[in-house]
Design a protein around this motif. Structure first.
Motif, PDB file in Angstrom:
ATOM      1  N   ARG A   1       0.666  -1.307   0.042  1.00 56.77           N
ATOM      2  CA  ARG A   1      -0.063   0.003  -0.143  1.00 56.77           C
ATOM      3  C   ARG A   1       1.008   1.319  -0.125  1.00 56.77           C
ATOM      4  N   ASP A   2       1.193   1.956  -1.073  1.00 57.48           N
ATOM      5  CA  ASP A   2       1.913   2.827  -1.249  1.00 57.48           C
ATOM      6  C   ASP A   2       1.806   4.075  -0.462  1.00 57.48           C
ATOM      7  N   ALA A   3       0.422   4.495  -0.351  1.00 58.19           N
ATOM      8  CA  ALA A   3      -0.042   5.712   0.530  1.00 58.19           C
ATOM      9  C   ALA A   3       0.149   5.422   1.974  1.00 58.19           C
ATOM     10  N   LEU A   4      -0.061   4.187   2.152  1.00 62.89           N
ATOM     11  CA  LEU A   4       0.145   3.755   3.787  1.00 62.89           C
ATOM     12  C   LEU A   4       1.858   3.842   4.059  1.00 62.89           C
ATOM     13  N   SER A   5       2.431   3.420   3.415  1.00 63.79           N
ATOM     14  CA  SER A   5       4.156   3.325   3.578  1.00 63.79           C
ATOM     15  C   SER A   5       4.720   4.451   3.429  1.00 63.79           C
ATOM     16  N   THR A   6       4.102   5.578   2.673  1.00 63.91           N
ATOM     17  CA  THR A   6       4.707   6.919   2.615  1.00 63.91           C
ATOM     18  C   THR A   6       4.368   7.825   3.876  1.00 63.91           C
ATOM     19  N   MET A   7       3.295   7.582   4.481  1.00 61.64           N
ATOM     20  CA  MET A   7       2.690   8.093   5.413  1.00 61.64           C
ATOM     21  C   MET A   7       3.018   7.707   6.683  1.00 61.64           C
ATOM     22  N   LEU A   8       3.969   6.271   6.738  1.00 60.68           N
ATOM     23  CA  LEU A   8       4.398   5.852   7.934  1.00 60.68           C
ATOM     24  C   LEU A   8       5.837   6.518   8.072  1.00 60.68           C
ATOM     25  N   VAL A   9       6.512   6.856   7.094  1.00 61.97           N
ATOM     26  CA  VAL A   9       7.653   7.748   7.300  1.00 61.97           C
ATOM     27  C   VAL A   9       7.683   9.295   7.241  1.00 61.97           C
TER      28      VAL A   9
END
Length: 245
Positions: free
Chosen positions: A203-211
């Protein structure tokens, strides 16, 4: 699920989002997509927790234990309803939001079906705690409205203390049980981390938000540090259970 303080946002972008409400933060379509993913994953997790606790209640050795698990199952379903209500409030269809996460979670439960009452207790305690740690990492980067909801549904339903009491009592009666449950918990830890890593990768959007970034891609080093923190928390919980990590 156990309660704990959420991690402090590390990047300037994460701090900026964390100081905004939903109306302001959701203007960024990438952020909105990440939140929909997060709420969908959480909602399916709560639904699965409800189903699992209801099944575990059937294995309970006493009527009191059966009633306790039924109450906890009801609390998990209430969390599920809060999350789906929020999705509908932001004009998202809950089933569509949950669907991307169903297969991975169902596979986790298939791979980790407990063979008895004690294994079921350890599974819920370990698995729910790892999931809660993961979502608290994300919560630190959320807008104030979404963060409040996420932390609320991560509140402990009473399961942690219930599981610790039952498992420690079983080990006291028969120390050999401890070795078997420790091996089981290590397997659960590996499967749970693999599942979480798949979610982050897929999930690209979620992984980007994680960092904490809105730039393309994500920092693998930061993801690694996050999972190290989750592993450390797991080790402490194992000690609380009376098991070795």
């Amino acid at each position: 699920m156990e309660t704990d303080e959420s991690p402090v946002p590390e990047s300037e972008e994460a701090v900026q989002v964390a100081s905004q409400d939903w109306a302001a933060a959701s203007a960024d379509p990438r952020y909105r997509a990440a939140v929909v993913d997060l709420l969908g994953a959480l909602a399916y997790g709560e639904l699965a927790a409800f189903e699992r606790l209801a099944e575990d209640a059937k294995l309970a050795p006493s009527l009191a234990d059966k009633a306790a698990l039924a109450r906890m199952a009801a609390a998990e379903f209430h969390h599920f309803e809060q999350l789906t209500e929020r999705l509908r409030h932001i004009d998202e269809e809950p089933t569509a939001a949950m669907e991307p996460f169903a297969a991975a979670l169902d596979e986790f439960h298939r791979m980790t079906a407990p063979s008895d009452w004690l294994e079921g207790l350890v599974k819920a305690y370990v698995g729910d705690s790892i999931a809660a740690d993961f979502y608290r990492e994300v919560a630190a980067r959320l807008d104030s409205d979404t963060r409040s909801l996420v932390l609320r549904v991560l509140d402990d339903t009473g399961y942690a203390s219930f599981a610790v009491e039952k498992v420690r009592s079983a080990i006291e009666r028969d120390p050999r049980v401890g070795g078997r449950l420790a091996l089981w918990a290590r397997r659960l830890m590996g499967e749970a981390l693999s599942q979480a890593q798949r979610v982050v990768a897929d999930r690209d959007a979620l992984s980007t938000m994680l960092v904490g970034g809105v730039a393309d891609g994500f920092d693998l080093a930061e993801i690694g540090r996050m999972f190290s923190r989750i592993t450390e928390a797991h080790t402490k919980r194992m000690a609380t259970l009376g098991l070795s990590a």
